[in-house]
Motif scaffolding. Structure first.
Motif, PDB file in Angstrom:
ATOM      1  N   LYS A 104     -36.304 -18.573  -1.462  1.00 36.48           N
ATOM      2  CA  LYS A 104     -37.115 -17.678  -2.300  1.00 36.48           C
ATOM      3  C   LYS A 104     -36.566 -16.259  -2.242  1.00 36.48           C
ATOM      4  CE  LYS A 104     -41.623 -15.522  -1.898  1.00 36.48           C
ATOM      5  NZ  LYS A 104     -42.949 -15.620  -1.291  1.00 36.48           N
ATOM      6  N   ARG A 108     -34.820 -14.365  -5.340  1.00 37.23           N
ATOM      7  CA  ARG A 108     -35.502 -13.131  -5.741  1.00 37.23           C
ATOM      8  C   ARG A 108     -34.511 -11.966  -5.733  1.00 37.23           C
ATOM      9  NH1 ARG A 108     -38.336  -8.813  -3.738  1.00 37.23           N
ATOM     10  NH2 ARG A 108     -40.359  -8.414  -4.666  1.00 37.23           N
ATOM     11  N   GLU A 111     -31.998 -12.229  -8.579  1.00 31.83           N
ATOM     12  CA  GLU A 111     -32.612 -11.896  -9.866  1.00 31.83           C
ATOM     13  C   GLU A 111     -32.761 -10.383 -10.015  1.00 31.83           C
ATOM     14  OE1 GLU A 111     -33.654 -13.004 -13.547  1.00 31.83           O
ATOM     15  OE2 GLU A 111     -32.998 -14.398 -12.003  1.00 31.83           O
ATOM     16  N   GLN A 133     -40.655 -11.178 -14.635  1.00 28.56           N
ATOM     17  CA  GLN A 133     -41.312 -12.466 -14.874  1.00 28.56           C
ATOM     18  C   GLN A 133     -40.563 -13.589 -14.147  1.00 28.56           C
ATOM     19  OE1 GLN A 133     -44.279 -13.117 -16.329  1.00 28.56           O
ATOM     20  NE2 GLN A 133     -43.934 -15.191 -15.593  1.00 28.56           N
ATOM     21  N   GLU A 134     -39.249 -13.533 -14.172  1.00 29.65           N
ATOM     22  CA  GLU A 134     -38.455 -14.548 -13.477  1.00 29.65           C
ATOM     23  C   GLU A 134     -38.677 -14.469 -11.964  1.00 29.65           C
ATOM     24  OE1 GLU A 134     -36.290 -17.847 -13.026  1.00 29.65           O
ATOM     25  OE2 GLU A 134     -36.937 -17.016 -14.935  1.00 29.65           O
ATOM     26  N   LYS A 136     -41.384 -13.431 -10.513  1.00 28.14           N
ATOM     27  CA  LYS A 136     -42.729 -13.983 -10.305  1.00 28.14           C
ATOM     28  C   LYS A 136     -42.697 -15.512 -10.336  1.00 28.14           C
ATOM     29  CE  LYS A 136     -47.443 -13.451 -11.967  1.00 28.14           C
ATOM     30  NZ  LYS A 136     -48.321 -12.805 -12.940  1.00 28.14           N
ATOM     31  N   ASN A 137     -41.931 -16.080 -11.275  1.00 33.70           N
ATOM     32  CA  ASN A 137     -41.783 -17.548 -11.346  1.00 33.70           C
ATOM     33  C   ASN A 137     -41.136 -18.110 -10.078  1.00 33.70           C
ATOM     34  OD1 ASN A 137     -42.893 -17.514 -13.886  1.00 33.70           O
ATOM     35  ND2 ASN A 137     -40.929 -17.620 -14.959  1.00 33.70           N
ATOM     36  N   ASN A 140     -43.692 -17.964  -7.269  1.00 29.68           N
ATOM     37  CA  ASN A 140     -44.716 -19.007  -7.450  1.00 29.68           C
ATOM     38  C   ASN A 140     -44.182 -20.385  -7.077  1.00 29.68           C
ATOM     39  OD1 ASN A 140     -46.655 -17.189  -8.274  1.00 29.68           O
ATOM     40  ND2 ASN A 140     -46.261 -17.492 -10.451  1.00 29.68           N
ATOM     41  N   LYS A 141     -42.955 -20.674  -7.526  1.00 31.10           N
ATOM     42  CA  LYS A 141     -42.352 -21.983  -7.243  1.00 31.10           C
ATOM     43  C   LYS A 141     -42.253 -22.210  -5.732  1.00 31.10           C
ATOM     44  CE  LYS A 141     -37.837 -22.662  -7.400  1.00 31.10           C
ATOM     45  NZ  LYS A 141     -36.459 -22.808  -7.867  1.00 31.10           N
TER      46      LYS A 141
END
Length: 168
Positions: A104, A108, A111, A133-134, A136-137, A140-141
């Motif tokens: 993660k 992160r 990105e 947004q990416e 955040k995705n 979340n994943k």
């Protein structure tokens, strides 16, 4: 180490059982078998001219021994193996959580680095919303995967505690 110890206990038990079997006394019973009008006849005396003499052998151990201690030892070995399996599953779940958290953070960071590499202010501003947004995705994943592993970990620890209480 414990696998070798447990295996040697099992081999010892099998050897003792086999030794007892080999030292057993044999008891033979003889009978006659003939073919009659209604089928096969079994008798202790010849039942016809073509009667076949048969022998049934049974083994009677010289001495019987109490196997309760063997059962206790096997149960203890099985208990120890169950604990080892649960502890191994717990370590696996903990390692998965660490791997998900590491992945993660790496994704992160990668990105967010997109905004910093070779971009002018106008491009950064245009991509900022997409990158956020990416991120955040990604979070979340991995948060879902970590949450799932923590539930599994909680169940495993509960099962281990229950198992230890039952055999103490």
């Amino acid at each position: 180490m414990s696998v070798i110890k447990n295996g040697s206990v099992l081999v010892s038990i099998l050897f003792i059982s086999y030794s007892s079997f080999c030292m057993a006394k044999t008891d033979n019973t003889r009978f006659y078998q003939c073919q009659g009008e209604k089928g096969i006849i079994i008798s202790q005396f010849p039942c016809s001219a073509d009667a076949e003499l048969k022998t049934v052998s049974t083994f009677v151990p010289k001495e019987t021994r109490d196997t309760q201690q063997d059962i206790i030892q096997l149960n203890q070995t099985q208990f120890e193996q169950q604990i080892e399996v649960l502890e191994s599953k717990i370590k696996t779940a903990q390692q998965k959580i660490r791997n998900y958290q590491r992945a993660k953070m790496t994704e992160r960071r990668d990105e967010l680095d997109k905004l910093e590499k070779l971009m002018d202010q106008k491009t950064k501003k245009a991509l900022s919303k997409t990158v956020k947004q990416e991120v955040k995705n990604i979070e979340n994943k991995y948060d879902e995967q970590v949450k799932e592993q923590r539930l599994i970990l909680k169940d495993l620890k509960s099962e281990l505690t229950s198992l230890k209480k039952r055999y103490q």
